[in-house]
Design a protein around this motif. Structure first.
Motif, PDB file in Angstrom:
ATOM      1  N   ASN A 183      -3.657  -2.388  18.149  1.00 14.17           N
ATOM      2  CA  ASN A 183      -4.902  -3.125  17.922  1.00 14.17           C
ATOM      3  C   ASN A 183      -4.648  -4.623  17.712  1.00 14.17           C
ATOM      4  N   ASP A 220     -12.333  -4.876   4.269  1.00 13.83           N
ATOM      5  CA  ASP A 220     -13.630  -5.160   4.898  1.00 13.83           C
ATOM      6  C   ASP A 220     -14.603  -4.001   4.758  1.00 13.83           C
ATOM      7  N   PRO A 222      -4.456  -4.301   7.504  1.00 14.10           N
ATOM      8  CA  PRO A 222      -3.754  -4.714   6.272  1.00 14.10           C
ATOM      9  C   PRO A 222      -4.165  -3.879   5.065  1.00 14.10           C
ATOM     10  N   HIS A 258     -16.271 -10.440  16.149  1.00 16.69           N
ATOM     11  CA  HIS A 258     -16.247  -9.328  15.207  1.00 16.69           C
ATOM     12  C   HIS A 258     -17.115  -9.677  14.000  1.00 16.69           C
ATOM     13  N   ARG A 302      -2.132 -10.944  14.274  1.00 14.78           N
ATOM     14  CA  ARG A 302      -2.498  -9.725  13.583  1.00 14.78           C
ATOM     15  C   ARG A 302      -1.775  -8.504  14.132  1.00 14.78           C
ATOM     16  N   GLY A 325      -7.843   3.991   8.765  1.00 13.44           N
ATOM     17  CA  GLY A 325      -7.719   2.602   9.186  1.00 13.44           C
ATOM     18  C   GLY A 325      -6.345   2.066   8.843  1.00 13.44           C
ATOM     19  N   GLY A 350     -14.079 -17.592   4.211  1.00 15.20           N
ATOM     20  CA  GLY A 350     -14.098 -16.446   5.126  1.00 15.20           C
ATOM     21  C   GLY A 350     -12.766 -15.729   5.157  1.00 15.20           C
ATOM     22  N   ILE A 400      -7.767 -11.282   4.844  1.00 13.33           N
ATOM     23  CA  ILE A 400      -6.540 -10.494   5.025  1.00 13.33           C
ATOM     24  C   ILE A 400      -5.900 -10.179   3.674  1.00 13.33           C
ATOM     25  N   TYR A 401      -5.684 -11.230   2.883  1.00 15.25           N
ATOM     26  CA  TYR A 401      -5.028 -11.023   1.580  1.00 15.25           C
ATOM     27  C   TYR A 401      -5.881 -10.108   0.695  1.00 15.25           C
ATOM     28  N   ILE A 439     -18.022 -10.176  10.056  1.00 13.87           N
ATOM     29  CA  ILE A 439     -17.314 -10.450   8.794  1.00 13.87           C
ATOM     30  C   ILE A 439     -18.289 -10.136   7.659  1.00 13.87           C
TER      31      ILE A 439
HETATM   32  C1  LIG Z   1     -12.846 -14.185  14.227  1.00 10.25           C
HETATM   33  C2  LIG Z   1     -12.311 -13.885  12.839  1.00 10.25           C
HETATM   34  C3  LIG Z   1     -11.403 -14.750  12.247  1.00 10.25           C
HETATM   35  C4  LIG Z   1     -10.866 -14.437  10.975  1.00 10.25           C
HETATM   36  N1  LIG Z   1      -9.907 -15.259  10.469  1.00 10.25           N
HETATM   37  C5  LIG Z   1      -9.325 -14.954   9.286  1.00 10.25           C
HETATM   38  C6  LIG Z   1      -8.244 -15.736   8.799  1.00 10.25           C
HETATM   39  O1  LIG Z   1      -7.786 -16.700   9.424  1.00 10.25           O
HETATM   40  N2  LIG Z   1      -7.690 -15.378   7.591  1.00 10.25           N
HETATM   41  C7  LIG Z   1      -8.152 -14.317   6.881  1.00 10.25           C
HETATM   42  O2  LIG Z   1      -7.616 -14.052   5.783  1.00 10.25           O
HETATM   43  N3  LIG Z   1      -9.151 -13.535   7.337  1.00 10.25           N
HETATM   44  C8  LIG Z   1      -9.737 -13.816   8.523  1.00 10.25           C
HETATM   45  N4  LIG Z   1     -10.727 -12.987   9.022  1.00 10.25           N
HETATM   46  C9  LIG Z   1     -11.104 -11.783   8.264  1.00 10.25           C
HETATM   47  C10 LIG Z   1     -10.047 -10.680   8.456  1.00 10.25           C
HETATM   48  O3  LIG Z   1      -9.836 -10.473   9.830  1.00 10.25           O
HETATM   49  C11 LIG Z   1     -10.500  -9.359   7.801  1.00 10.25           C
HETATM   50  O4  LIG Z   1     -10.995  -9.616   6.516  1.00 10.25           O
HETATM   51  C12 LIG Z   1      -9.332  -8.354   7.705  1.00 10.25           C
HETATM   52  O5  LIG Z   1      -8.909  -7.964   8.982  1.00 10.25           O
HETATM   53  C13 LIG Z   1      -9.734  -7.094   6.917  1.00 10.25           C
HETATM   54  O6  LIG Z   1      -8.685  -6.139   6.960  1.00 10.25           O
HETATM   55  P1  LIG Z   1      -8.995  -4.553   6.854  1.00 10.25           P
HETATM   56  O7  LIG Z   1      -7.692  -3.880   6.889  1.00 10.25           O
HETATM   57  O8  LIG Z   1      -9.929  -4.325   5.746  1.00 10.25           O
HETATM   58  O9  LIG Z   1      -9.835  -4.226   8.177  1.00 10.25           O
HETATM   59  P2  LIG Z   1      -9.390  -4.357   9.703  1.00 10.25           P
HETATM   60  O10 LIG Z   1      -8.398  -5.414   9.869  1.00 10.25           O
HETATM   61  O11 LIG Z   1     -10.672  -4.455  10.469  1.00 10.25           O
HETATM   62  O12 LIG Z   1      -8.680  -2.972   9.997  1.00 10.25           O
HETATM   63  C14 LIG Z   1      -9.388  -1.789  10.167  1.00 10.25           C
HETATM   64  C15 LIG Z   1      -8.524  -0.834  10.968  1.00 10.25           C
HETATM   65  O13 LIG Z   1      -9.175   0.437  11.020  1.00 10.25           O
HETATM   66  C16 LIG Z   1      -9.104   0.962  12.328  1.00 10.25           C
HETATM   67  N5  LIG Z   1     -10.255   1.864  12.471  1.00 10.25           N
HETATM   68  C17 LIG Z   1     -11.569   1.517  12.457  1.00 10.25           C
HETATM   69  N6  LIG Z   1     -12.343   2.606  12.574  1.00 10.25           N
HETATM   70  C18 LIG Z   1     -11.509   3.678  12.659  1.00 10.25           C
HETATM   71  C19 LIG Z   1     -11.709   5.084  12.798  1.00 10.25           C
HETATM   72  N7  LIG Z   1     -12.952   5.600  12.876  1.00 10.25           N
HETATM   73  N8  LIG Z   1     -10.625   5.899  12.849  1.00 10.25           N
HETATM   74  C20 LIG Z   1      -9.367   5.380  12.774  1.00 10.25           C
HETATM   75  N9  LIG Z   1      -9.122   4.053  12.662  1.00 10.25           N
HETATM   76  C21 LIG Z   1     -10.174   3.212  12.588  1.00 10.25           C
HETATM   77  C22 LIG Z   1      -9.137  -0.269  13.216  1.00 10.25           C
HETATM   78  O14 LIG Z   1      -8.565  -0.014  14.499  1.00 10.25           O
HETATM   79  C23 LIG Z   1      -8.324  -1.279  12.402  1.00 10.25           C
HETATM   80  O15 LIG Z   1      -6.965  -1.257  12.709  1.00 10.25           O
HETATM   81  C24 LIG Z   1     -11.299 -13.279  10.280  1.00 10.25           C
HETATM   82  C25 LIG Z   1     -12.230 -12.419  10.875  1.00 10.25           C
HETATM   83  C26 LIG Z   1     -12.720 -12.707  12.138  1.00 10.25           C
HETATM   84  C27 LIG Z   1     -13.699 -11.751  12.761  1.00 10.25           C
END
Ligand SMILES: Cc1cc2nc3c(=O)[nH]c(=O)nc-3n(C[C@H](O)[C@H](O)[C@H](O)COP(=O)(O)OP(=O)(O)OC[C@H]3O[C@@H](n4cnc5c(N)ncnc54)[C@H](O)[C@@H]3O)c2cc1C
Length: 407
Positions: free
Chosen positions: A37, A280, A12, A260, A94, A9, A290, A293-294, A262
């Motif tokens: 993405n 996540d 962030p 998506h 993003r 993944g 909610g 990112i951080y 949460i």
């Molecule tokens: C509508 C909405 C609004 C939001 N607004 C905010 C906000 O304003 N501020 C905030 O701080 N948070 C917000 N969030 C929460 C935030 O988006 C997430 O907490 C954050 O993106 C988590 O980051 P991550 O890197 O853990 O996961 P993700 O950002 O989901 O990244 C996961 C990555 O893994 C990749 N991936 C998944 N499965 C596979 C696989 N099998 N093989 C290879 N790659 C894979 C995906 O393509 C993706 O790039 C919001 C969420 C939603 C749904």
């Protein structure tokens, strides 16, 4: 030996883990299925992320310095007057933020694989390898070519639908569903949202969360979230926020619709064997705000730092117990923050009466300062005892006036 780590993944969380590991000289593979993405997200980040993760100015599309909290009966409370000149909430796209963090990890030595991991084979001996089976998209095709990768350790940063979590039987979590429309507004309407974000509360927009209008690059993101068991209700709630903000959104054109899950709380098991979940995938989003990112980036960095430390910069393979130190440190640093935000959500997002009380309380300058400080800097700063007492009295006063304590 040189430790081999796969980070699954490239959001962030994944990129932050890969950056720390690669910088320490560890053989790091960063696997991302979609390099362009566009994660459905409001894109709001706290000020401390800009400095801690050394983000350049151009990552921030807009600097929000004013917020409006809008109650179920449409009482509006403006907050933001306590902010200093150089303080703001960062709004980013993003696709830009994720691309920047991923490129930086690669420039520091992480090997990027454009692939979709579909199976994680567990080792059969104590120090045996994990085998990742993935579809390699480097030929540009969507289906990709079957490939495998052997590593000593895996970081699962693959988001709310994590396959890594499933492979290690990490257990489920409850999740909210969030829905968002990106709307391009006429210039005069967009000018209103120049540096202003709005949060709406009320049963019509969310039964357990809030709805938002956030300014983005050249448009606004209008969305809502709910934990309600009937996830199909989300469309009704979205119609609710569209109705409430209708005047300000008039003439707007929808350019993107997205939804998506949460995560609502951490998974039962976040480290199993030599696999650690972050962001996540682990369940690090906070209640009430909610925000994810951080906390995704930070949890991943802390996990990677623990790996660097216990592997002695890649010279030995860390054990499950070593990896669990990351969880201990995480829970110690942020446990209280999660608890406080959980209580806030339970108390104030319960009924329209408690939401009215919540918005009323937000008009208090001490409450605003405390809220902004804890959001922007991620420190649960204890106010001085007198201020604390005043805030408590005001909270109770607001709840009584809003008849929110009635059963
Ligand atoms: C509508 C909405 C609004 C939001 N607004 C905010 C906000 O304003 N501020 C905030 O701080 N948070 C917000 N969030 C929460 C935030 O988006 C997430 O907490 C954050 O993106 C988590 O980051 P991550 O890197 O853990 O996961 P993700 O950002 O989901 O990244 C996961 C990555 O893994 C990749 N991936 C998944 N499965 C596979 C696989 N099998 N093989 C290879 N790659 C894979 C995906 O393509 C993706 O790039 C919001 C969420 C939603 C749904």
């Amino acid at each position: 030996m040189t430790l081999r780590v796969a980070v699954v993944g490239g959001g962030p969380a994944g990129s932050s883990a890969a950056e720390t590991l690669a910088k320490a000289g560890i053989e790091t593979y960063l696997i991302e299925r979609k390099l362009d993405n566009v994660k459905p997200c409001g894109g709001a980040i706290p000020l401390c992320m800009v400095s801690e993760f050394d983000l350049p100015e151009n990552i921030i599309d807009r600097k929000v310095r004013k917020m409006k909290m809008i109650s179920p009966s449409n009482v509006e409370v403006s907050i933001g007057s306590t902010l200093k000149d150089d303080e703001y909430i960062g709004m980013c796209r993003r696709e830009v933020l994720d691309g920047f963090l991923r490129d930086r990890a690669v420039s520091l030595g992480a090997k990027l694989i454009n692939g979709t991991m579909h199976k994680l084979e567990l080792p059969t001996s104590a120090n045996g390898s994990y085998t990742l089976h993935y579809a390699d998209h480097s030929d540009g095709s969507l289906e990709g070519k079957a490939a495998t990768l052997e590593v000593d350790l895996v970081v699962g940063a693959d988001g709310a639908n994590s396959r890594v979590a499933k492979a290690i039987d990490a257990g489920d979590y409850n999740y909210a569903i969030a829905f968002q429309e990106r709307i391009m507004l006429p210039d005069d309407k967009m000018a209103y949202y120049e540096d202003l974000a709005e949060m709406y509360v009320g049963d019509d927009v969310s039964t357990d969360f809030y709805a938002w209008v956030f300014p983005k690059y050249n448009h606004v993101a209008v969305g809502t979230g709910t934990m309600a068991p009937n996830k199909a209700d989300i469309k009704k709630l979205q119609a609710g926020i569209r109705a409430r903000a209708a005047k300000k959104l008039r003439g707007g054109k929808i350019i993107r619709v997205e939804a998506h899950p949460i995560p609502e709380h951490p998974r039962p098991r976040r480290v199993v064997g030599r696999v650690a979940l972050v962001g996540d995938a682990a369940g690090t989003v906070t209640k009430s705000s909610g925000e994810g990112i951080y906390f995704a980036a930070k949890s991943a960095r802390m996990c990677a730092e623990t790996i660097v430390e216990f592997s002695e910069n890649g010279r030995r393979i860390p054990t499950e117990a070593d990896l669990k130190v990351y969880l201990k440190r995480w829970d110690k640093k942020y446990g209280l923050t999660y608890k406080v935000l959980d209580i806030l959500q339970t108390v104030f997002y319960r009924t329209d009466a408690t939401r009215e009380a919540f918005v009323e309380m937000c008009s208090d300058i001490d409450v605003q300062k405390l809220t902004f400080d804890s959001y922007l800097y991620k420190t649960v700063v204890p106010a001085n005892p007198l201020v604390q007492l005043k805030i408590t009295a005001k909270t109770i006063g607001s709840l009584i006036r809003g008849n929110a304590l009635a059963p």
